[in-house]
Write a protein that holds these residues in place. Structure first.
Motif, PDB file in Angstrom:
ATOM      1  N   PHE A 160       0.929  -1.253   0.049  1.00 36.69           N
ATOM      2  CA  PHE A 160       0.032  -0.007   0.071  1.00 36.69           C
ATOM      3  C   PHE A 160       0.932   1.399   0.207  1.00 36.69           C
ATOM      4  O   PHE A 160       0.308   2.334  -0.412  1.00 36.69           O
ATOM      5  CB  PHE A 160      -0.964   0.065   1.168  1.00 36.69           C
ATOM      6  CG  PHE A 160      -2.136  -0.914   1.198  1.00 36.69           C
ATOM      7  CD1 PHE A 160      -3.150  -0.593   0.281  1.00 36.69           C
ATOM      8  CD2 PHE A 160      -2.191  -2.186   1.670  1.00 36.69           C
ATOM      9  CE1 PHE A 160      -4.318  -1.602   0.013  1.00 36.69           C
ATOM     10  CE2 PHE A 160      -3.262  -2.994   1.730  1.00 36.69           C
ATOM     11  CZ  PHE A 160      -4.384  -2.631   0.858  1.00 36.69           C
ATOM     12  N   ASP A 161       2.140   1.129   0.351  1.00 35.02           N
ATOM     13  CA  ASP A 161       3.012   2.287   0.253  1.00 35.02           C
ATOM     14  C   ASP A 161       3.554   2.586  -1.061  1.00 35.02           C
ATOM     15  O   ASP A 161       3.980   3.858  -1.270  1.00 35.02           O
ATOM     16  CB  ASP A 161       4.097   2.079   1.310  1.00 35.02           C
ATOM     17  CG  ASP A 161       3.671   2.030   2.624  1.00 35.02           C
ATOM     18  OD1 ASP A 161       2.785   2.707   3.175  1.00 35.02           O
ATOM     19  OD2 ASP A 161       4.523   1.077   3.495  1.00 35.02           O
ATOM     20  N   ASP A 162       3.428   1.650  -1.951  1.00 38.35           N
ATOM     21  CA  ASP A 162       4.034   1.997  -3.347  1.00 38.35           C
ATOM     22  C   ASP A 162       3.178   1.112  -4.327  1.00 38.35           C
ATOM     23  O   ASP A 162       3.637  -0.009  -4.844  1.00 38.35           O
ATOM     24  CB  ASP A 162       5.333   1.509  -3.471  1.00 38.35           C
ATOM     25  CG  ASP A 162       5.929   2.426  -4.663  1.00 38.35           C
ATOM     26  OD1 ASP A 162       5.349   3.231  -5.341  1.00 38.35           O
ATOM     27  OD2 ASP A 162       7.143   1.864  -4.853  1.00 38.35           O
ATOM     28  N   LEU A 163       2.011   1.223  -4.475  1.00 40.56           N
ATOM     29  CA  LEU A 163       1.167   0.169  -5.378  1.00 40.56           C
ATOM     30  C   LEU A 163       1.588   0.248  -6.694  1.00 40.56           C
ATOM     31  O   LEU A 163       1.526  -0.720  -7.532  1.00 40.56           O
ATOM     32  CB  LEU A 163      -0.429   0.439  -5.132  1.00 40.56           C
ATOM     33  CG  LEU A 163      -1.045  -0.084  -3.777  1.00 40.56           C
ATOM     34  CD1 LEU A 163      -2.535   0.259  -3.744  1.00 40.56           C
ATOM     35  CD2 LEU A 163      -1.150  -1.405  -3.724  1.00 40.56           C
ATOM     36  N   ASN A 164       1.939   1.435  -7.180  1.00 41.47           N
ATOM     37  CA  ASN A 164       2.243   1.643  -8.367  1.00 41.47           C
ATOM     38  C   ASN A 164       3.617   1.823  -8.969  1.00 41.47           C
ATOM     39  O   ASN A 164       4.157   2.325  -9.928  1.00 41.47           O
ATOM     40  CB  ASN A 164       1.407   3.030  -8.882  1.00 41.47           C
ATOM     41  CG  ASN A 164       0.150   2.742  -9.308  1.00 41.47           C
ATOM     42  OD1 ASN A 164      -0.389   1.829  -9.896  1.00 41.47           O
ATOM     43  ND2 ASN A 164      -0.699   3.298  -8.262  1.00 41.47           N
ATOM     44  N   TRP A 165       4.677   1.281  -7.856  1.00 42.63           N
ATOM     45  CA  TRP A 165       6.047   1.277  -8.492  1.00 42.63           C
ATOM     46  C   TRP A 165       6.518   2.386  -8.847  1.00 42.63           C
ATOM     47  O   TRP A 165       7.227   2.487  -9.622  1.00 42.63           O
ATOM     48  CB  TRP A 165       6.179   0.091  -9.570  1.00 42.63           C
ATOM     49  CG  TRP A 165       5.681  -1.425  -9.021  1.00 42.63           C
ATOM     50  CD1 TRP A 165       4.447  -1.634  -9.057  1.00 42.63           C
ATOM     51  CD2 TRP A 165       6.708  -2.292  -8.218  1.00 42.63           C
ATOM     52  NE1 TRP A 165       4.234  -3.061  -8.358  1.00 42.63           N
ATOM     53  CE2 TRP A 165       5.692  -3.523  -7.884  1.00 42.63           C
ATOM     54  CE3 TRP A 165       7.892  -2.372  -8.087  1.00 42.63           C
ATOM     55  CZ2 TRP A 165       6.144  -4.603  -7.511  1.00 42.63           C
ATOM     56  CZ3 TRP A 165       8.515  -3.524  -7.555  1.00 42.63           C
ATOM     57  CH2 TRP A 165       7.361  -4.581  -7.272  1.00 42.63           C
ATOM     58  N   GLU A 166       6.316   3.363  -7.939  1.00 39.28           N
ATOM     59  CA  GLU A 166       7.125   4.693  -8.013  1.00 39.28           C
ATOM     60  C   GLU A 166       8.232   4.772  -7.394  1.00 39.28           C
ATOM     61  O   GLU A 166       9.007   5.789  -7.795  1.00 39.28           O
ATOM     62  CB  GLU A 166       5.776   5.986  -7.929  1.00 39.28           C
ATOM     63  CG  GLU A 166       4.665   5.773  -8.438  1.00 39.28           C
ATOM     64  CD  GLU A 166       3.611   6.433  -8.110  1.00 39.28           C
ATOM     65  OE1 GLU A 166       2.855   7.072  -8.952  1.00 39.28           O
ATOM     66  OE2 GLU A 166       3.577   6.573  -6.777  1.00 39.28           O
TER      67      GLU A 166
END
Length: 308
Positions: A160-166
């Motif tokens: 949930f801290d980086d769902l979109n691999w940013e």
């Protein structure tokens, strides 16, 4: 135990169905089998020319098949909304929504709205589509939403801290596993919400095992060759989807896949899932986050409620 085959698919006359990504592979076979049993099927695809060619292939086998092509790009939430709006304008029911389309292990890419491609397409696109169509689904007696997951969910982790691999270093396999775990958590929460209001609709899920389709085109050579020479043919790979979609005994929340070793091949049976895929708290949090990211509030109509 009797081996479940396409011959076990009940008559689908007078039922309406949408199959995403149905111009090829498992989606095509699903659309073909449903049409062969009398369903009115919309092939919802990004490439409408390929979808039109798929329609001709189906009609060559089933001359009276009731088929429609509609453009749907799950990597673009505007396209998802436009498809759903048009569908709802033309239909007063939706018996079956098959969330089949997906991408598998491409290099890092992003959807039109900036989501990591696998999470954005495999999960968020289908979440938004289902949300837009829930007014039809939840008011159609005995409707079903079938979402195609994968054994890869076993390696999935919802970050949930980086769902979109940013911020993380991108790992294609891990991103795919996250998207497929999200598919199962989506089904879990959707079924909970349907049951909570007494809806007769069911949310089920499935996976095709190892099937020889175009989905593996971004995979390594070993995976591609395994699919080609060891995996099932697409018609067999589609049978878990068909069972999840049509078997009267497939209750809400059930998960279907091949019966063979490691669930790579064999007839469709009920299969297991990880504890992570059964985590109701994570499922509810993912649902809320998906609503925030997509801007789609997925509301289930209470039983007996007519759609607006």
């Amino acid at each position: 135990m009797t081996r479940w085959t396409v011959e076990d698919v009940p008559d689908q006359s007078d039922r309406t169905a949408i199959v995403t990504g149905s111009n090829t592979g498992i989606g095509f076979e699903t659309a073909r089998m449903l049409a062969g049993r009398g369903a009115r099927v919309t092939l919802a695809c990004r490439d409408t020319d390929k979808a039109a060619a798929a329609v001709e292939r189906i009609r060559a086998e089933h001359h009276a098949a009731d088929l429609t092509v509609a453009r749907l790009d799950l990597g673009d939430l505007d396209s998802v909304a436009a498809f759903a709006t048009a569908y709802r304008a033309d239909h007063d029911r939706l018996d079956l929504l098959v969330n089949n389309a997906g991408v598998m292990m491409p290099p890092l890419q992003r959807t039109r709205q900036g989501f990591e491609l696998q999470f954005g397409t495999n999960h968020l696109g289908h979440f938004a589509l289902t949300g837009h169509l829930l007014p039809l689904v939840s008011t159609t007696p005995a409707a079903r939403v079938v979402t195609v997951a994968s054994v890869a969910h076993r390696n999935g982790l919802i970050d949930f801290d980086d769902l979109n691999w940013e911020r993380r270093r991108y790992r294609r396999w891990a991103a795919y596993g996250q998207s497929k775990l999200a598919n199962l958590l989506f089904t879990l929460e959707l079924q909970r919400r349907l049951s909570a209001v007494g809806s007769t609709a069911r949310a089920t899920s499935c996976h095709p095992g190892l099937a020889a389709t175009e989905l593996t085109r971004h995979s390594n050579v070993v995976a591609v060759l395994a699919g080609r020479f060891v995996g099932m043919a697409p018609p067999d790979g589609a049978l878990p989807t068909m069972r999840a979609a049509t078997d009267p005994q497939a209750e809400g929340g059930s998960y279907w896949g091949p019966a063979g070793r490691f669930e790579t091949s064999g007839p469709p049976v009920r299969v297991g899932r990880t504890d992570a895929a059964r985590d109701t708290a994570t499922a509810q949090r993912l649902w809320a986050e998906s609503e925030r990211l997509t801007g789609v509030t997925a509301t289930v109509a209470p039983a007996g409620h007519d759609q607006p």
